[in-house]
Design a protein around this motif. Structure first.
Motif, mmCIF file in Angstrom:
data_model
loop_
_atom_site.group_PDB
_atom_site.id
_atom_site.type_symbol
_atom_site.label_atom_id
_atom_site.label_comp_id
_atom_site.label_asym_id
_atom_site.label_seq_id
_atom_site.Cartn_x
_atom_site.Cartn_y
_atom_site.Cartn_z
ATOM 1 N N SER A 87 0.834 -1.213 0.000
ATOM 2 C CA SER A 87 0.000 0.000 0.000
ATOM 3 C C SER A 87 0.863 1.256 0.000
ATOM 4 O O SER A 87 0.553 2.232 -0.685
ATOM 5 N N PHE A 88 1.930 1.217 0.773
ATOM 6 C CA PHE A 88 2.879 2.339 0.833
ATOM 7 C C PHE A 88 3.469 2.608 -0.549
ATOM 8 O O PHE A 88 3.507 3.747 -1.021
ATOM 9 N N LEU A 89 3.905 1.551 -1.215
ATOM 10 C CA LEU A 89 4.505 1.688 -2.548
ATOM 11 C C LEU A 89 3.469 2.121 -3.587
ATOM 12 O O LEU A 89 3.757 2.961 -4.447
ATOM 13 N N LYS A 90 2.289 1.565 -3.492
ATOM 14 C CA LYS A 90 1.231 1.905 -4.451
ATOM 15 C C LYS A 90 0.861 3.379 -4.351
ATOM 16 O O LYS A 90 0.710 4.060 -5.365
ATOM 17 N N ASP A 91 0.723 3.883 -3.135
ATOM 18 C CA ASP A 91 0.363 5.283 -2.954
ATOM 19 C C ASP A 91 1.465 6.212 -3.456
ATOM 20 O O ASP A 91 1.181 7.313 -3.930
ATOM 21 N N ALA A 92 2.710 5.757 -3.380
ATOM 22 C CA ALA A 92 3.837 6.558 -3.878
ATOM 23 C C ALA A 92 4.035 6.364 -5.382
ATOM 24 O O ALA A 92 4.947 6.941 -5.966
ATOM 25 N N LYS A 93 3.177 5.538 -5.969
ATOM 26 C CA LYS A 93 3.298 5.193 -7.403
ATOM 27 C C LYS A 93 4.689 4.630 -7.701
ATOM 28 O O LYS A 93 5.354 5.019 -8.651
ATOM 29 N N ALA A 94 5.085 3.696 -6.826
ATOM 30 C CA ALA A 94 6.424 3.108 -6.920
ATOM 31 C C ALA A 94 6.382 1.594 -6.738
ATOM 32 O O ALA A 94 7.259 1.011 -6.093
#
Length: 184
Positions: free
Chosen positions: A66-73
């Motif tokens: 979720s952290f990576l998805k929100d950062a578009k990473a």
């Protein structure tokens, strides 16, 4: 902060987050599980079991995704390929089922996370991410986890003939993985 780059533009920030996800998301819980089943000391088993419980109960891999998805990473195939060699070295070490090696790996990663978790948070903010649950949760818990694993390694060492050699091998491979994630 020796292994962290000083200047990071948004492209490098995204790349670092993607590499981190590729290396950690699908592997960390498995590496921790190996520490649980291979620890010879009661203290080593206790530290690994307690930490594995938290990782699984709080769904840390999902939290990271979720952290990576929100950062578009989110990691790409290329990102997995870039960290493959170092991740594979760690997998081979873990597959030896040495409690000392697995506990040392956890100790290194938890101790260095005090440096790289705040850095990951800075990178996510640079990418306009608002989902910082992963970094906030790890910022709070990792000091205690780091101390537990150092304590566990001290007890686990007593069950091995040449603990320094094994510990040095794991530290070298762990730092190589972290350098591959954070350094270009």
């Amino acid at each position: 902060k020796v292994f962290l780059p000083k200047e990071v533009d948004t492209l490098k920030a995204e790349k670092i987050l993607r590499r981190y996800g590729a290396a950690i998301e699908g592997n960390f819980v498995q590496w921790m599980g190996a520490a649980v089943v291979s620890a010879r000391s009661v203290q080593g088993r206790f530290a690994a079991e307690e930490n594995l419980y938290v990782e699984m109960k709080e769904d840390h891999p999902g939290m990271l995704r979720s952290f990576l998805k929100d950062a578009k990473a989110e990691p790409s195939k290329e990102d997995y390929g870039e960290v493959f060699e170092e991740v594979d070295k760690i997998r081979r070490i873990v597959s030896e089922m040495s409690g000392l090696k697995s506990l040392t790996l956890m100790a290194v990663l938890e101790n260095t996370s005090g440096v790289f978790i705040p850095f990951l948070e800075e990178l996510a903010k640079k990418l306009n991410s608002n989902n910082l649950v992963y970094t906030k949760k790890h910022g709070e818990a990792d000091v205690e986890h780091a101390n537990q694993f150092v304590w566990a390694v001290e007890y686990e060492m007593k069950h091995y003939l040449n603990p320094k050699k094994e510990i040095d091998e794991v530290i070298k491979s762990s730092l190589s993985l972290l350098q591959k994630i954070f350094i270009f």
